[in-house]
Design an enzyme around this catalytic site. Structure first.
Site, PDB file in Angstrom:
ATOM      1  N   GLY A 173      22.888  80.275  68.910  1.00  0.00           N
ATOM      2  CA  GLY A 173      24.092  79.450  68.976  1.00  0.00           C
ATOM      3  C   GLY A 173      23.797  78.009  68.628  1.00  0.00           C
ATOM      4  N   ASP A 174      22.709  77.486  69.202  1.00  0.00           N
ATOM      5  CA  ASP A 174      22.288  76.119  68.903  1.00  0.00           C
ATOM      6  C   ASP A 174      21.872  75.971  67.442  1.00  0.00           C
ATOM      7  OD1 ASP A 174      22.515  74.740  71.432  1.00  0.00           O
ATOM      8  OD2 ASP A 174      20.854  75.953  72.150  1.00  0.00           O
ATOM      9  N   ILE A 175      21.058  76.899  66.972  1.00  0.00           N
ATOM     10  CA  ILE A 175      20.525  76.780  65.620  1.00  0.00           C
ATOM     11  C   ILE A 175      21.623  76.975  64.578  1.00  0.00           C
ATOM     12  CG2 ILE A 175      18.949  77.852  63.957  1.00  0.00           C
ATOM     13  CD1 ILE A 175      17.039  78.339  66.306  1.00  0.00           C
TER      14      ILE A 175
END
Length: 393
Positions: A173-175
């Site tokens: 999700g972050d990446i």
């Protein structure tokens, strides 16, 4: 990969980095690797949250988490919630090209540092906000990777068939949000700047579902959770070997024939249960019963050699320690061997290769506030700098 005789793609671009944790710093790290000058704005005394998320790298006092996402950046301690901190930031924005922030929606605007505020001093600024969700009922939910993965479908399709949903080992999700942020920033720069870009984690992960979403629409059923197996291809999964696990990816009937020859079971080609991919999928359990004992009888290295000799798609499942000893990874030139605090670390660089440009390497992560005075001296008077430095104690 890096070549000092070539220029970098984003040479001359200045980025003000108001991010912490992972999604934002990953985005600005990519921009730094592509040649941008990244000025990381950090809270006085505390800095990025990941500065205290151990372990430390050698005796540097810098954590592995922080250093993996903040190499080559310049660190400036500045309290943006104060009038003088906001004023100093506006002065920096006047001579910047890009701002990237991942505070809760509305925080920068509350401090008088929203897009419209900064555009009043720099009409060409590219302003990128990374958030958990776009406008809607979830807008104000705390934006953590696990929450975005749970809502975004990826956890539901990860894990063994008879087990619970599993969070993928990489914080996708972050990446995902970080990579979309770079796409948005570079696209806006290409268009001449002067744009507000918002990148969400949740909607970004939904866009990554691609054919998983397509299958759901066609079948009107949730995409299945099958561990390493594939719902429409077989054999396509990891098999246990004598010393680990080996991933096999047979995606066509022609490859299946070559595979049967390579494993010493050519008679399986004529077995009606396995003659076509559709039959192999339908008779998946019987197929695994035939293949599993074969793979357990040999090591990962033996199987990898066999697959490479026959041009077959398959590879051993490497852990993150084995990976950085991998001969191909070493020879491909994507590792940046840095010494930080007396410890040697092979940090991965941006893997994009250009024929007429190069990515940056050889840059260590900054100590908290290491570049405060030198950066602020470019836009503030000595008395203004002195006042800011005295107030950060």
């Amino acid at each position: 990969m890096a070549n000092s005789t070539k220029g970098t793609p984003l040479e001359g671009v200045r980025v003000l980095d108001c991010t912490q944790m992972l999604a934002g710093p990953f985005a600005t790290q990519l921009l730094a690797d592509l040649g941008a000058e990244v000025v990381k704005i950090e809270r006085p005394q505390y800095g990025d949250i990941t500065r205290t998320t151990g372990p430390d790298v050698g005796d540097s006092g810098i954590t592995a988490y922080f250093s993996s996402l903040n190499r080559g950046k310049r660190s400036v301690e500045l309290d943006l919630s104060t009038a003088e901190g906001a004023a100093a930031f506006k002065s920096l924005a006047e001579v910047a090209d890009v701002v990237v922030e991942n505070y809760r929606p509305g925080t920068m605007k509350k401090w008088g540092l929203g897009y419209d505020d900064l555009r009043s001093v720099n009409e060409d600024i590219v302003y990128c906000s990374i958030s958990g969700f776009l406008e809607g009922p979830y807008r104000d939910l705390p934006a953590f990777d696990m929450v975005a993965q749970a809502l975004g479908g990826s956890m539901s399709i990860t894990g063994e068939e008879d087990g619970p949903p599993v969070r993928p080992g990489i914080p996708i999700g972050d990446i995902c949000a970080g990579m979309y942020a770079v796409v948005g920033v570079v696209t806006s720069l290409y268009g001449g700047g002067g744009d507000y870009v918002e990148v969400p984690m949740f909607e970004g992960l939904v866009s990554w579902l691609t054919e998983r979403a397509g299958r759901t629409f066609v079948t009107d059923e949730p995409y299945p959770r099958l561990g390493t197996a594939h719902p429409t291809l077989a054999p396509y999964r990891a098999f246990e070997t004598a010393d680990g696990w080996f991933a096999v990816a047979i995606a066509s009937d022609n490859t299946w024939q070559s595979f049967c020859d390579a494993i010493g079971r050519p008679e399986l080609v004529d077995d009606d249960r396995f003659a076509t991919n559709d039959e192999r999928v339908k008779n998946r359990s019987e197929l695994i019963e035939e293949l599993a004992p074969l793979f357990r009888a040999r090591s990962n290295d033996e199987w990898f050699t066999q697959f490479r000799e026959h041009g077959l798609p398959g590879a051993p499942v490497q852990d993150t320690h084995q990976l950085f000893e991998n001969e191909h990874l070493r020879e491909s030139g994507v590792l940046d061997d840095l010494t930080i605090g007396g410890a040697d670390f092979p940090y991965p660089l941006c893997p994009i290769q250009f024929s007429e440009a190069a990515t940056r390497s050889g840059h260590t992560p900054p100590q908290l506030g290491e570049h405060t005075e030198v950066v602020l001296s470019e836009v503030l008077s000595d008395s203004e700098i002195t006042r800011i430095l005295s107030n950060r104690e």
